[in-house]
Scaffold this active site. Structure first.
Site, PDB file in Angstrom:
ATOM      1  CE1 TYR A 136      -0.937   4.118   9.608  1.00  0.00           C
ATOM      2  CE2 TYR A 136       0.226   2.842   7.948  1.00  0.00           C
ATOM      3  CZ  TYR A 136      -0.868   3.020   8.776  1.00  0.00           C
ATOM      4  OH  TYR A 136      -1.878   2.078   8.782  1.00  0.00           O
ATOM      5  CG  HIS A 196      -2.022  -0.961   1.183  1.00  0.00           C
ATOM      6  ND1 HIS A 196      -3.020  -1.010   2.134  1.00  0.00           N
ATOM      7  CD2 HIS A 196      -2.335  -1.922   0.282  1.00  0.00           C
ATOM      8  CE1 HIS A 196      -3.881  -1.970   1.827  1.00  0.00           C
ATOM      9  NE2 HIS A 196      -3.479  -2.531   0.703  1.00  0.00           N
ATOM     10  CE  LYS A 210       4.805   3.496  13.295  1.00  0.00           C
ATOM     11  NZ  LYS A 210       4.441   2.860  12.059  1.00  0.00           N
ATOM     12  N   PRO A 252      -3.188   0.111  18.712  1.00  0.00           N
ATOM     13  CG  PRO A 252      -5.020  -1.234  18.193  1.00  0.00           C
ATOM     14  CD  PRO A 252      -4.357  -0.532  19.341  1.00  0.00           C
ATOM     15  CE1 TYR A 296      -5.532   3.952  11.419  1.00  0.00           C
ATOM     16  CE2 TYR A 296      -5.059   3.819   9.073  1.00  0.00           C
ATOM     17  CZ  TYR A 296      -4.775   3.458  10.379  1.00  0.00           C
ATOM     18  OH  TYR A 296      -3.736   2.601  10.637  1.00  0.00           O
TER      19      TYR A 296
END
Length: 398
Positions: free
Chosen positions: A389, A76, A301, A297, A206
């Site tokens: 990220y 991704h 990480k 979560p 998200y």
């Protein structure tokens, strides 16, 4: 009767941290024994994280563990942030000079590692009990355990790695008063499901919704993984499948976009917390992964921190045990904690920006929306998210 043996490194825990450490040490000619209180079947089936940073992907490739990941993993190049009826794309590759993330379930990494270690003749003991670490004040610590047949064992070690998770024995075996803990509880949990249905999105969504956070991710092109924010003390019995899908439709829904539904094969509620224990070392006992730190979560990480920890630890142990140089071992804890706190802050930031606090007022809601608008309109803010990220301070394997 107690069976007495010896190894260079005793590893407690056959999760990704312990298994990968055993693999990395073997590449440097250092033998180890891995102890696990669960069965092999349990280890290969338990659902955990599923997203790898670019550096973690490159590491697994470099150490011969990338074949199935490359064949089945889903690369991704970004994520979607959704709020106030809008959906925005954050382009990681464009913002970070090409970095990405890969969807490849922790379950599959554990399968790959167990297969590779057993094929190499490694010692992995499943279903052990009464594990103890002893003689920690010496340079020859001892592991004791009872195997699945009931035989008691004692292993002399040059070092012990506690990769046994948050509830393991190794952290609590350190001297009283040595370890300090910083933690933060969150007033909500995640209800997570696995569903046998193709994902409805090409990259993670998200969603900050006024009724609570939702996340759409995936495991494979045929299996979706979805999450809902629920109260911290919620009970899973209150969430039949129909209610789960209705709430996911409500929180993720957008005009012209369809959330595909399918059979739910697994569902569970997980608490949200941040936890950091320091130091991560006492003499020849080293902590790695969830034994030393837990992150919510939201920032994806936990697995990546475990991989980074044992990469650093393998180099430190190689230098210590093969070269007699303790320099890397002496700075192991500080090296890891520098990265752990960066990931802890990022995970807290993502969590706070996207979840609805049950005590939140209009002021707090406006701050969240202002932050989300800033991240999705400012290149600098979006780069901060993308850089963290996709992986910050990821150690290389050389």
């Amino acid at each position: 009767m107690t069976v007495r043996t010896r190894t260079r490194v005793g590893i407690v825990g056959a999760g990704p941290a312990g298994l990968l450490l055993s693999h990395l040490l073997a590449l440097r000619g250092i033998d180890s024994v891995v102890l696990e209180n669960r069965s092999r079947a349990y280890c290969e089936a338990r659902q955990r994280a599923g997203l790898l940073e670019a550096g973690a992907v490159e590491l697994l490739r470099a150490v011969g563990l990338g074949d199935r990941m490359d064949a089945e993993g889903l690369d991704h190049g970004g994520i979607y942030l959704q709020f106030a009826g809008e959906r925005h794309h954050i382009d990681f590759r464009e913002l970070t000079g090409g970095r990405w993330v890969t969807i490849y379930a922790q379950t599959e990494i554990v399968k790959d590692l167990i297969k590779a270690r057993l094929a190499a003749g490694a010692a992995i003991e499943f279903e052990v009990s009464d594990t103890e670490v002893r003689d920690l004040d010496s340079d020859a610590p001892v592991l004791r355990y009872t195997d699945s047949a009931g035989t008691r064992h004692e292993i002399g070690c040059d070092a012990i790695a506690g990769c046994d998770g948050f509830h393991g024995i190794c952290r609590d075996s350190m001297p009283a008063g040595l370890v300090t803990v910083a933690e933060r509880g969150y007033p909500y949990s995640w209800l997570g499901i696995l569903a046998t249905v193709p994902p409805s999105t090409d990259e993670l969504i998200y969603s900050r919704h006024e009724d609570g956070f939702a996340l759409h991710t995936m495991r494979t092109p045929q299996i979706s993984r979805l999450y809902l924010q629920v109260p911290a003390d919620e009970e899973i019995e209150r969430w039949p499948d129909d209610r789960i899908w209705a709430e996911l439709q409500h929180r993720l829904g957008m005009p012209g976009w369809d959330l595909k539904e399918g059979p739910i094969t697994e569902k569970a509620i997980s608490p949200m917390r941040s936890f950091v224990a320091a130091p991560m070392r006492y003499r020849r006992l080293f902590l790695a992964g969830d034994a030393a730190h837990i992150v919510p979560p939201t920032g994806a990480k936990g697995l990546n921190l475990a991989i980074a920890d044992v990469t650093v630890l393998a180099r430190a142990l190689t230098s210590l045990l093969r070269g007699g140089n303790a320099e890397l071992a002496d700075v192991y804890s500080d090296t890891c904690l520098n990265r752990v706190w960066r990931a802890t802050h990022f995970s807290w930031w993502m969590t706070s920006m996207l979840h609805v606090d049950p005590d939140q007022d209009a002021f707090g809601a406006a701050l969240q929306l202002s932050q989300l608008r800033y991240v999705t309109s400012s290149r600098a803010a979006a780069t901060t998210l993308a850089e963290n990220y996709t992986g910050y301070f990821q150690p290389a394997w050389d």
